[in-house]
Design a protein around this motif. Structure first.
Motif, mmCIF file in Angstrom:
data_model
loop_
_atom_site.group_PDB
_atom_site.id
_atom_site.type_symbol
_atom_site.label_atom_id
_atom_site.label_comp_id
_atom_site.label_asym_id
_atom_site.label_seq_id
_atom_site.Cartn_x
_atom_site.Cartn_y
_atom_site.Cartn_z
ATOM 1 N N LEU A 191 -28.990 -11.728 -1.773
ATOM 2 C CA LEU A 191 -29.080 -12.688 -2.429
ATOM 3 C C LEU A 191 -30.621 -14.077 -1.673
ATOM 4 O O LEU A 191 -31.572 -14.416 -2.708
ATOM 5 N N ASN A 192 -31.253 -12.636 -1.089
ATOM 6 C CA ASN A 192 -32.953 -12.773 -1.273
ATOM 7 C C ASN A 192 -33.514 -12.633 -2.173
ATOM 8 O O ASN A 192 -34.041 -13.566 -3.473
ATOM 9 N N HIS A 193 -33.102 -12.323 -3.023
ATOM 10 C CA HIS A 193 -33.238 -11.095 -4.667
ATOM 11 C C HIS A 193 -33.131 -12.197 -5.535
ATOM 12 O O HIS A 193 -33.511 -12.342 -6.408
ATOM 13 N N MET A 194 -31.878 -13.008 -5.738
ATOM 14 C CA MET A 194 -31.390 -13.453 -6.173
ATOM 15 C C MET A 194 -31.576 -15.078 -6.500
ATOM 16 O O MET A 194 -31.781 -15.390 -7.094
ATOM 17 N N LEU A 195 -31.933 -15.673 -4.913
ATOM 18 C CA LEU A 195 -32.592 -16.588 -4.922
ATOM 19 C C LEU A 195 -33.979 -16.414 -5.245
ATOM 20 O O LEU A 195 -34.100 -17.554 -5.866
ATOM 21 N N ALA A 196 -34.537 -15.660 -5.468
ATOM 22 C CA ALA A 196 -36.252 -15.011 -6.076
ATOM 23 C C ALA A 196 -35.821 -15.249 -7.434
ATOM 24 O O ALA A 196 -36.671 -16.172 -8.672
ATOM 25 N N ASP A 197 -34.737 -15.152 -8.107
ATOM 26 C CA ASP A 197 -34.562 -14.751 -9.800
ATOM 27 C C ASP A 197 -33.707 -16.089 -9.846
ATOM 28 O O ASP A 197 -33.464 -16.687 -11.283
ATOM 29 N N GLY A 198 -33.887 -17.088 -9.325
ATOM 30 C CA GLY A 198 -33.327 -18.345 -9.477
ATOM 31 C C GLY A 198 -31.586 -18.013 -10.104
ATOM 32 O O GLY A 198 -31.246 -19.037 -10.145
ATOM 33 N N LEU A 199 -30.933 -16.828 -9.493
ATOM 34 C CA LEU A 199 -29.702 -17.307 -9.573
ATOM 35 C C LEU A 199 -28.253 -17.947 -8.998
ATOM 36 O O LEU A 199 -27.704 -18.312 -8.805
ATOM 37 N N VAL A 200 -29.074 -18.165 -7.428
ATOM 38 C CA VAL A 200 -28.282 -18.201 -5.882
ATOM 39 C C VAL A 200 -29.686 -19.835 -5.680
ATOM 40 O O VAL A 200 -30.614 -19.591 -5.961
ATOM 41 N N GLU A 201 -28.547 -20.524 -4.414
ATOM 42 C CA GLU A 201 -29.721 -21.190 -4.376
ATOM 43 C C GLU A 201 -29.257 -21.441 -2.732
ATOM 44 O O GLU A 201 -27.946 -21.298 -2.725
ATOM 45 N N ARG A 202 -29.684 -22.377 -1.877
ATOM 46 C CA ARG A 202 -29.403 -21.903 -0.472
ATOM 47 C C ARG A 202 -29.591 -23.098 -0.044
ATOM 48 O O ARG A 202 -30.885 -24.640 -0.355
ATOM 49 N N GLU A 203 -28.937 -23.652 1.539
ATOM 50 C CA GLU A 203 -29.621 -24.930 2.060
ATOM 51 C C GLU A 203 -29.509 -24.381 3.822
ATOM 52 O O GLU A 203 -28.344 -23.126 3.966
ATOM 53 N N LYS A 204 -30.569 -24.607 4.747
ATOM 54 C CA LYS A 204 -30.050 -24.199 5.782
ATOM 55 C C LYS A 204 -28.965 -24.372 6.654
ATOM 56 O O LYS A 204 -28.527 -25.594 6.668
ATOM 57 N N LYS A 205 -28.162 -24.274 7.072
ATOM 58 C CA LYS A 205 -27.133 -24.449 8.440
ATOM 59 C C LYS A 205 -27.669 -24.987 9.137
ATOM 60 O O LYS A 205 -28.295 -24.351 10.436
ATOM 61 N N HIS A 206 -27.230 -26.441 9.131
ATOM 62 C CA HIS A 206 -26.893 -27.207 10.697
ATOM 63 C C HIS A 206 -26.959 -26.348 12.041
ATOM 64 O O HIS A 206 -25.804 -25.840 12.410
ATOM 65 N N GLY A 207 -27.819 -27.074 13.002
ATOM 66 C CA GLY A 207 -27.263 -25.836 13.986
ATOM 67 C C GLY A 207 -27.268 -24.932 14.630
ATOM 68 O O GLY A 207 -26.278 -23.569 14.919
ATOM 69 N N ALA A 208 -27.492 -23.275 13.471
ATOM 70 C CA ALA A 208 -27.042 -22.209 13.099
ATOM 71 C C ALA A 208 -28.595 -21.575 13.074
ATOM 72 O O ALA A 208 -28.644 -20.254 12.853
ATOM 73 N N GLY A 209 -29.531 -21.966 14.196
ATOM 74 C CA GLY A 209 -30.674 -21.393 13.831
ATOM 75 C C GLY A 209 -30.997 -20.611 12.266
ATOM 76 O O GLY A 209 -31.326 -21.483 11.165
ATOM 77 N N TYR A 234 -28.058 -19.935 6.111
ATOM 78 C CA TYR A 234 -28.737 -20.459 5.166
ATOM 79 C C TYR A 234 -26.842 -20.405 4.545
ATOM 80 O O TYR A 234 -26.082 -19.451 4.227
ATOM 81 N N TYR A 235 -27.026 -21.907 4.014
ATOM 82 C CA TYR A 235 -25.391 -21.656 3.125
ATOM 83 C C TYR A 235 -26.071 -21.019 1.662
ATOM 84 O O TYR A 235 -27.027 -21.769 1.554
ATOM 85 N N TYR A 236 -25.483 -20.363 1.239
ATOM 86 C CA TYR A 236 -25.724 -20.393 -0.082
ATOM 87 C C TYR A 236 -24.745 -20.523 -1.723
ATOM 88 O O TYR A 236 -23.333 -21.140 -1.065
ATOM 89 N N TRP A 237 -24.817 -21.013 -2.627
ATOM 90 C CA TRP A 237 -23.927 -21.121 -3.469
ATOM 91 C C TRP A 237 -25.060 -20.805 -5.004
ATOM 92 O O TRP A 237 -26.560 -20.364 -5.220
ATOM 93 N N LEU A 238 -24.473 -20.653 -5.572
ATOM 94 C CA LEU A 238 -24.579 -20.703 -7.926
ATOM 95 C C LEU A 238 -25.729 -21.607 -8.125
ATOM 96 O O LEU A 238 -25.158 -22.876 -7.417
ATOM 97 N N SER A 239 -26.664 -21.266 -9.099
ATOM 98 C CA SER A 239 -27.653 -22.221 -9.335
ATOM 99 C C SER A 239 -26.804 -22.657 -10.790
ATOM 100 O O SER A 239 -25.274 -22.031 -11.001
ATOM 101 N N ARG A 240 -26.887 -23.977 -10.532
ATOM 102 C CA ARG A 240 -26.477 -24.559 -11.951
ATOM 103 C C ARG A 240 -26.531 -23.871 -13.404
ATOM 104 O O ARG A 240 -25.197 -24.429 -13.908
ATOM 105 N N ALA A 241 -26.959 -22.633 -13.565
ATOM 106 C CA ALA A 241 -27.104 -22.069 -15.312
ATOM 107 C C ALA A 241 -25.528 -21.443 -14.819
ATOM 108 O O ALA A 241 -24.702 -21.016 -15.704
ATOM 109 N N ASP A 242 -25.792 -20.585 -12.881
ATOM 110 C CA ASP A 242 -24.368 -20.030 -13.471
ATOM 111 C C ASP A 242 -23.308 -20.590 -13.148
ATOM 112 O O ASP A 242 -22.006 -19.661 -13.043
#
Length: 222
Positions: A35-53, A56-64
Motif C-alpha cells: 500500500l505504501n508503494h501504491m501510495l507513492a505511485d499515486g494509485l491509492v490515497e489514504r487518511e488517518k483513522k481517528h482514534g486508532a494510532g 489509515y483508511y485507504y481508497w483508490l485514487s480518482r484515476a483508478d
C-alpha cells in the motif's frame, strides 16, 4: 498482490490495511508495504483513522476508480464524467468519514458524561442519607439534653409552680423521692431503715439553686 488490492478497493469506499489483508488472504505487513508503494505511485490515497494510532483508511485514487470498458468512445466519455464527478464524490466521502468520526467521539463523550452523572447522583444520595442521619442524631441529642435538664430542675427545684425547693430522700437500693417537708422526708427514711430495705438513707436539704441565665442564689435561713 497489487492487483488483488486494487480489485478489493474497487468494491469498497475505503478500508484499512488489516481489513484488506484479511479479505485477500495476505500477510498484513506485506499488504501495508505494498500500500505504501501504491501510495507513492499515486494509485491509492489514504487518511488517518481517528482514534486508532497510526492506522489509515485507504481508497483508490480518482484515476483508478474509472470503470473499464471495451468501447473506447464509451471509456473516454466515462472517464470525462468520472473526472468531473470525482472531486465532488471525493469531498462527500471525506465529509462522511469526518462525520462518522465525530459521531463516534460524541457517543464516547455522551457515555462518559452519563457515567459521571450516575456517580455524582450516587454520591449526592449517600450524602443526603448521611445528613438525614446526623439530623436525627442531633434531634435525639437535644431531646435527651432537654430531658436531663428537666430532671435536674425537678430534683433540685421541684415541680413547675412549686413555691419552695423540695427535700429528697436517697438510699442505696431505693429510688430518690421528693418531699415537700423535712418531716415527710424523715418519715420515709425511718420507714426504709425499719423495713430493712435500707441500712442508711440520706435526707437532702437544698441549700441553694442555680437558675440558667442567673447567678447563684443561696437559700435564706431563718
Amino acid at each position: 498482490m497489487r492487483d488483488d488490492i486494487t480489485k478489493y478497493l474497487g468494491t469498497v469506499q475505503q478500508s484499512t490495511a488489516k481489513t484488506i489483508a484479511s479479505r485477500i488472504g495476505m500477510d498484513q505487513l506485506e499488504v501495508a508495504r505494498e500500500l505504501n508503494h501504491m501510495l507513492a505511485d499515486g494509485l491509492v490515497e489514504r487518511e488517518k483513522k481517528h482514534g486508532a494510532g497510526n492506522e489509515y483508511y485507504y481508497w483508490l485514487s480518482r484515476a483508478d476508480r474509472a470503470p473499464e470498458a471495451s468501447d473506447q468512445t464509451t471509456e473516454a466519455a466515462t472517464m470525462v464524467e468520472a473526472s468531473s464527478a470525482a472531486p465532488a464524490t471525493d469531498a462527500i466521502e471525506r465529509q462522511v468519514i469526518a462525520l462518522r468520526n465525530q459521531i463516534v467521539d460524541l457517543n464516547a463523550r455522551l457515555e462518559a458524561g452519563g457515567s459521571l452523572r450516575v456517580q455524582i447522583e450516587t454520591e449526592r444520595d449517600e450524602l443526603k442519607i448521611e445528613n438525614d442521619a446526623m439530623k436525627q442524631a442531633n434531634t435525639k441529642l437535644r431531646e435527651n439534653n432537654a430531658a436531663l435538664e428537666a430532671r435536674i430542675d425537678e430534683l433540685t427545684l421541684g415541680p413547675v409552680g412549686a413555691k419552695s425547693p423540695l427535700f429528697v430522700t436517697v438510699g442505696r437500693y431505693s429510688k430518690p423521692m421528693r418531699h415537700d417537708s423535712l418531716e415527710k422526708a424523715q418519715k420515709r427514711a425511718a420507714a426504709l431503715v425499719r423495713g430493712e430495705k435500707e441500712s442508711r438513707v440520706l435526707v437532702l436539704e437544698p441549700v441553694g439553686s442555680v437558675i440558667r441565665g442567673s447567678e447563684w442564689l443561696p437559700r435564706k435561713t431563718a
